[in-house]
Design an enzyme around this catalytic site. Structure first.
Site, PDB file in Angstrom:
ATOM      1  N   THR A  48       0.746  -1.576  -0.065  1.00 26.93           N
ATOM      2  CA  THR A  48      -0.297  -0.030   0.094  1.00 26.93           C
ATOM      3  C   THR A  48       0.995   1.211   0.228  1.00 26.93           C
ATOM      4  OG1 THR A  48       0.012   0.413   2.613  1.00 26.93           O
ATOM      5  CG2 THR A  48      -1.429  -1.380   1.385  1.00 26.93           C
ATOM      6  N   ASP A  56      -2.161  -9.926  -0.375  1.00 25.88           N
ATOM      7  CA  ASP A  56      -2.746  -8.873   0.091  1.00 25.88           C
ATOM      8  C   ASP A  56      -3.013 -10.656   1.334  1.00 25.88           C
ATOM      9  OD1 ASP A  56      -5.192  -8.372   1.629  1.00 25.88           O
ATOM     10  OD2 ASP A  56      -5.770  -7.338   0.445  1.00 25.88           O
ATOM     11  N   ALA A 100       0.726  -6.674   9.205  1.00 19.21           N
ATOM     12  CA  ALA A 100       0.239  -5.812   8.012  1.00 19.21           C
ATOM     13  C   ALA A 100      -1.097  -5.681   8.745  1.00 19.21           C
ATOM     14  CB  ALA A 100      -0.466  -7.275   6.744  1.00 19.21           C
ATOM     15  N   THR A 133      -1.059  -2.868  19.123  1.00 19.57           N
ATOM     16  CA  THR A 133      -1.158  -1.348  19.922  1.00 19.57           C
ATOM     17  C   THR A 133      -1.682  -1.256  20.969  1.00 19.57           C
ATOM     18  OG1 THR A 133      -1.995   0.600  19.261  1.00 19.57           O
ATOM     19  CG2 THR A 133      -3.451  -1.455  18.721  1.00 19.57           C
ATOM     20  N   ASP A 134      -1.282  -0.109  21.977  1.00 18.29           N
ATOM     21  CA  ASP A 134      -1.970   0.087  23.111  1.00 18.29           C
ATOM     22  C   ASP A 134      -3.643   0.824  23.029  1.00 18.29           C
ATOM     23  OD1 ASP A 134      -0.660   2.648  21.735  1.00 18.29           O
ATOM     24  OD2 ASP A 134      -0.088   3.133  24.106  1.00 18.29           O
ATOM     25  N   GLU A 135      -3.614   1.293  21.876  1.00 14.29           N
ATOM     26  CA  GLU A 135      -4.611   1.946  21.170  1.00 14.29           C
ATOM     27  C   GLU A 135      -5.669   1.270  21.765  1.00 14.29           C
ATOM     28  OE1 GLU A 135      -4.042   4.530  18.475  1.00 14.29           O
ATOM     29  OE2 GLU A 135      -2.057   4.822  17.879  1.00 14.29           O
ATOM     30  N   TYR A 152      -8.749   3.221  13.518  1.00 16.93           N
ATOM     31  CA  TYR A 152      -7.951   2.088  13.793  1.00 16.93           C
ATOM     32  C   TYR A 152      -7.646   0.681  15.062  1.00 16.93           C
ATOM     33  CZ  TYR A 152      -3.147   1.380  15.094  1.00 16.93           C
ATOM     34  OH  TYR A 152      -1.970   0.493  15.094  1.00 16.93           O
ATOM     35  N   LYS A 193      -8.270  -2.331  15.145  1.00 21.72           N
ATOM     36  CA  LYS A 193      -7.106  -3.386  16.226  1.00 21.72           C
ATOM     37  C   LYS A 193      -7.771  -4.291  17.315  1.00 21.72           C
ATOM     38  CE  LYS A 193      -3.235  -3.449  15.121  1.00 21.72           C
ATOM     39  NZ  LYS A 193      -2.749  -5.123  13.990  1.00 21.72           N
ATOM     40  N   LEU A 229       3.576  11.638  13.767  1.00 25.47           N
ATOM     41  CA  LEU A 229       4.283  13.006  14.428  1.00 25.47           C
ATOM     42  C   LEU A 229       5.563  12.963  14.293  1.00 25.47           C
ATOM     43  CD1 LEU A 229       3.600  15.313  16.098  1.00 25.47           C
ATOM     44  CD2 LEU A 229       4.264  14.018  18.145  1.00 25.47           C
ATOM     45  N   PRO A 271       2.594  21.056  12.344  1.00 21.12           N
ATOM     46  CA  PRO A 271       1.248  21.151  12.894  1.00 21.12           C
ATOM     47  C   PRO A 271       1.076  20.188  14.694  1.00 21.12           C
ATOM     48  CG  PRO A 271       1.416  19.703  11.330  1.00 21.12           C
ATOM     49  CD  PRO A 271       2.622  20.228  11.658  1.00 21.12           C
ATOM     50  N   TYR A 296      -2.004  19.552  17.118  1.00 18.00           N
ATOM     51  CA  TYR A 296      -2.903  19.131  17.236  1.00 18.00           C
ATOM     52  C   TYR A 296      -3.945  19.732  18.767  1.00 18.00           C
ATOM     53  CZ  TYR A 296      -3.035  15.203  13.736  1.00 18.00           C
ATOM     54  OH  TYR A 296      -3.108  14.724  12.323  1.00 18.00           O
ATOM     55  N   GLY A 308     -11.915  13.107  18.817  1.00 14.98           N
ATOM     56  CA  GLY A 308     -12.036  12.391  19.402  1.00 14.98           C
ATOM     57  C   GLY A 308     -10.828  11.700  20.089  1.00 14.98           C
TER      58      GLY A 308
END
Ligand code: NAD
Ligand code: TYD
Length: 354
Positions: free
Chosen positions: A37, A60, A83, A135-137, A161, A165, A201, A216, A218, A294
């Site tokens: 991608t 894929d 992936a 991820t930690d998210e 996202y 996950k 970032l 930038p 946020y 969010g």
């Protein structure tokens, strides 16, 4: 079964660092399945393109017949699944690709891997591993004095996202619980280092600072992330793969919480130092922009379990890691030129124009 690891998404940021590190430190052969991608870049892997132990397959993870054929042909002893669509801002603008790859793609991969694993002979079945990189998210957002995320923190994903996950993590867990597939899941905090696509970032700020463009930030810039140098993450994954307990999840972090504004200021000062400042600090380029919808306020990782069980701790401090990273982006102009053409410019224009 061969001494082969199938890596998915190995042309991306973390996957390519993982492959290069493992080719240097291990004897296993590596097959890299990547769709290429916008985030996939084979230049990252130029140093090993002609190595006998390395094979690239363009495809894929959701292409089940391709995955089936690949598993039959290469008979890997492990899968390391990187992936994914990985950028929160892109998931906000268009979540569909995130569901297609992170959820449907992971499901398709799990199904094919299960079919492959189920007919392995006894010892091979026991030795096989499916390592899912997450991820930690998935844990949501913390208040200023909340304890860091641990492996038992309930999932509370806030962005498309993170939700995609989280869904994939749940499928991986269910495949262990239901079918006995020998899985491992790692949940890691924000990575930084060479080969990161400059929509994120740290590389975005390094390159804009280099070019004297606005930086930038946020909202109020007070959002906190835990940052880990990518080579440390790769080493942690390798540890979990060889010694992690099947069915367990491991949080991986840098013990390094920073506010975004502090990250950006540190980068400004380093670019001033390394590229020269002609008397004007790059901090003047900092521009507060509209907040991400969010936007999670704070992430922090409790990485005690992986330290206790697998004796892993990050080697790099933030100061040493960010210095290496800034230097790498300043010194690798050709890589930067290559990834910042075409679709990249389009993203930057669309995303930051408002
Ligand atoms: P990345 O976006 O740089 O790379 C993703 C790679 O996956 C690309 O090479 C892309 O071509 C490939 N890919 C995408 N869809 C595919 C598909 N359907 N089939 C095959 N290949 C496909 O991502 P990254 O930052 O290297 O992250 C890798 C993994 O680590 C992801 O699963 C991400 O969720 C996780 N993670 C990332 C971070 C971070 O800070 N970057 C932190 C924790 C966890
Ligand atoms: P990012 O690198 O996108 O990682 P993530 O959203 O997965 O944590 O963003 C890191 C932090 O930096 C996050 O709080 C959002 C913020 N950010 C900015 O302030 N400006 C930017 O241009 C970008 C891309 C991110």
């Amino acid at each position: 079964m061969e001494n082969t690891i199938l890596v998915t998404g190995g042309a991306g940021f973390i996957g390519s660092n993982f492959i290069l590190q493992r080719m240097e430190r291990d004897s296993a052969s590596i097959v890299n399945l990547d769709k290429l991608t916008y985030a996939g870049n084979l230049h990252n892997l130029e140093a090993i393109t002609n190595e006998r132990r390395y094979e690239f397959v363009h495809g894929d993870i959701a292409d089940r017949s391709l995955v089936r054929g690949l598993l039959e042909r290469r008979k890997p002893r492990a899968i390391v699944h990187f992936a994914a669509e990985s950028h929160v801002d892109r998931s906000i603008r268009g979540p569909e690709d995130f569901i297609r790859t992170n959820v449907d793609g992971t499901f398709a991969l799990l199904e094919e891997v299960r079919a492959y694993w189920e007919v392995l002979v006894d010892q091979e079945r026991a030795d096989f591993r499916f390592l899912h990189v997450s991820t930690d998210e998935v844990y949501g957002s913390l208040g200023p004095s909340d304890p860091a995320f641990s492996e038992s923190t309930p999932y509370a994903p806030n962005s498309p996202y993170a939700a995609s996950k989280a869904a994939s993590d749940h499928f991986v867990r269910a495949y262990h619980h239901t079918y006995g597939l020998p899985v491992l899941t790692t949940n890691c905090s924000n990575n930084y280092g060479r080969f990161q696509f400059p929509e994120k970032l740290i590389p975005l700020v390094i390159l804009n600072a280099r070019d004297g463009k606005p930086l930038p930030v946020y909202g109020d810039g007070q959002n906190v992330r835990d940052w880990l140098y990518v080579a440390d993450h790769c080493e942690a994954i390798a540890n979990v793969l060889t010694r992690g307990r099947v069915g367990e999840t491991y949080n991986i972090g840098g013990w390094n919480e920073k506010r975004n504004i502090d990250i950006v200021e540190t980068i400004c000062d380093m670019v001033d130092e390394m590229a020269g400042s002609r008397g004007a600090s790059r901090r003047n380029l900092i521009t507060f922009v509209k907040d991400r919808p969010g936007h999670d306020r704070r992430y922090a990782m409790d990485a005690t379990k992986i330290e206790r069980e697998l004796d892993w701790r990050p080697v790099e401090t933030f100061e040493s890691g960010i210095r290496k990273t800034v230097r790498w982006y300043l010194e690798n102009e050709e890589w930067v030129r290559d990834v910042t053409s075409g679709s990249y410019r389009q993203w930057i224009e669309t995303h930051y124009s408002s």
